[in-house]
Structure formats: C-alpha cells, structure tokens
Design an enzyme around this catalytic site. Sequence first.
Site, PDB file in Angstrom:
ATOM      1  N   ASP A 176      -7.762 -39.040 -25.189  1.00 30.30           N
ATOM      2  CA  ASP A 176      -7.502 -38.285 -23.955  1.00 30.30           C
ATOM      3  C   ASP A 176      -8.590 -38.581 -22.920  1.00 30.30           C
ATOM      4  O   ASP A 176      -9.249 -37.679 -22.398  1.00 30.30           O
ATOM      5  CB  ASP A 176      -7.405 -36.783 -24.233  1.00 30.30           C
ATOM      6  CG  ASP A 176      -6.707 -36.015 -23.102  1.00 30.30           C
ATOM      7  OD1 ASP A 176      -6.053 -36.667 -22.258  1.00 30.30           O
ATOM      8  OD2 ASP A 176      -6.816 -34.784 -23.061  1.00 30.30           O
ATOM      9  N   PHE A 195      -6.124 -24.446 -25.152  1.00 28.93           N
ATOM     10  CA  PHE A 195      -6.634 -23.826 -26.386  1.00 28.93           C
ATOM     11  C   PHE A 195      -7.164 -22.418 -26.182  1.00 28.93           C
ATOM     12  O   PHE A 195      -7.274 -21.650 -27.115  1.00 28.93           O
ATOM     13  CB  PHE A 195      -7.782 -24.677 -26.929  1.00 28.93           C
ATOM     14  CG  PHE A 195      -8.834 -24.849 -25.881  1.00 28.93           C
ATOM     15  CD1 PHE A 195      -9.805 -23.878 -25.693  1.00 28.93           C
ATOM     16  CD2 PHE A 195      -8.809 -25.931 -25.027  1.00 28.93           C
ATOM     17  CE1 PHE A 195     -10.741 -23.998 -24.686  1.00 28.93           C
ATOM     18  CE2 PHE A 195      -9.746 -26.058 -24.014  1.00 28.93           C
ATOM     19  CZ  PHE A 195     -10.711 -25.090 -23.852  1.00 28.93           C
TER      20      PHE A 195
END
Length: 337
Positions: free
Chosen positions: A136, A28
């Site tokens: 995750d 990101f």
Amino acid sequence: MASSSGSKAEFIVGGKYKLVRKIGSGSFGDIYLAINITNGEEVAVKLESQKARHPQLLYESKLYKILQGGVGIPHIRWYGQEKDYNVLVMDLLGPSLEDLFNFCSRRFTMKTVLMLADQMISRIEYVHTKNFIHRDIKPDNFLMGIGRHCNKLFLIDFGLAKKYRDNRTRQHIPYREDKNLTGTARYASINAHLGIEQSRRDDMESLGYVLMYFNRTSLPWQGLKAATKKQKYEKISEKKMSTPVEVLCKGFPAEFAMYLNYCRGLRFEEAPDYMYLRQLFRILFRTLNHQYDYTFDWTMLKQKAAQQAASSSGQGQQAQTPTGKQTDKSKSNMKGF
C-alpha cells in the site's frame, strides 16, 4: 469509533499513556496524540475496536517488531488490550507527504521529489530485506519525523503487508493470478489490477506512480466516475494500461520513465536493483546542480509561517501553523515538526 473523544479524556493505556486528542483516523479505528505521564513525552496511540470485523492491529504490531531498528521505521512502545480496544503505542511522527503536498499547494519542486525518492526507495528496500512487501505504497503512508528527525522519512501502516519469502529457506511465494486488488487503486501496479500476486516489483512500480503524482499534481486515472467500486477499479486499470509510460512522464526528466519501465520489466521473483534506481535519481539530482541539504519545499514555507507568526500574536502563531488535511490512516501532526 462510536464513543466520543470526550469519553477518552481520562483514558490511560499501557499504564502510562494518557490520550489527549484524536489526530487521525482510518478504516481500522483512530489515532490519538497521547502523553507518557511518567516523563511528559508525546506519543501516538492507534486504537482498534476489539469488535472490528477485520482486526489488523495485532498483525501490524508483530510486523513493526520484525522491522524494529530500521531507519525510518517508527519505534513501538507498547501493544496490548485496554477496555474494548486493541492498542498500539508508537513514536509520534509529523505530517504525511499527502499533507505536505497540500500544504505546498499541490506543487513539489524537482529537488524535493528527488530527495524524497531517495529515502522512499531505501525504506521500501529495508522492508523487502525483512522478507515483506508493503502493498500500500502511497503518499499518506510516508510521514516526516519531528524534532531531530524532521528531515527523515518514515514508512507506516503495515496492515496490508505480506511475507513474500521464507526467512530461512528464502523460498519465494508462488505466482498466482486469482487475487483481489489489495492496496490503493490510484497507485496500484498494473499486475495488481490484473489479479496477479504481488511481489517486490509491485511496491516499486507503485512508488513510480507516487513520484509522478508529485510531479504532475495528479495522475490521468484520477477522478474517473463509475457506478460501483469494481467498475471504478476497472476504469482505473484500463486507463493505466492504455497510458504509455512516455505519455505519463512527458515533460519530466527521462529518469522517471526509465524508472517505471524498469519496474514494469521485473519478473515476479526478481529482486529490484535498488541501488541502480537510487543512482538514476542521484545522478539526475547532481546534473540539475541541486544541493542535498534537506531543504524541502515545505521547509521554506514553514520558515515563512514561523516568521509571520513571530511578528503577530500568540493566536496568530496558532493560525499560521500548517495543520494539513487529516488524511486516512495518517498520524499527521505538524506540532513540533
């Protein structure tokens, strides 16, 4: 991020957080150590380019707001836009479990694994009580706190999290079988590999693989080579499905195989019995005559490093301080830990 860290020397976000240096990075963008110029407090700042193809920071900030107040959930100070970035200011945390595993020469004692398991189950349970699944679960996304929170485990990185039931009606999301793998293949559940919509059971199964990774140093499906990512995922999936739980957990207490078999046996909408899973490991912990004193493997190593540092120069202190590997998405920072 295209711009150099030098250009951020006087970058102030949210009116009072001055960026100091980069401490981590991920898909990101980057994570920076920053200082609150009004009181000198250190914080972590997550930056995401507004041109990002798949922006997730706004979503993640909303999720943190929903989770605020939970034990082991970082506190959010500010979210907004600054220059060309989406910015999230949050608590500064310590190293990730992946960093600490490396620092401990990729060996954790059973005592450390069991003390971690207890907190990890509780963190995942809390997220589930707020109607979300993490999707995750991996060592890089569990960080130890710093200062007075140095024995507390934090769960981070909710960019892939998903709502699995409605707040009001408690209606569960429908079962589907056409999903792409979300998360990290190494720790993904078998059902996630098969394209089945994830639910609470998958977070718990992933945790089982994390615990066995710590026990074994590596998992049987690590290091598989393939021409493409898709083929690699298929190989990992095949190896995972063809490795019986009893083989995976061979040489370790039966509780680990019991844990994984329980998680794999859960139905799609079924709520895991978190207390049962915690008790499995707590009873084992007591059977092994361990003391729940928060003395982790790295606690001893840190003390040794500090003693060596004290007997050498100030420069030596710097050298003796473990820095760990800056893992992907990790807000790793050993300072003050």
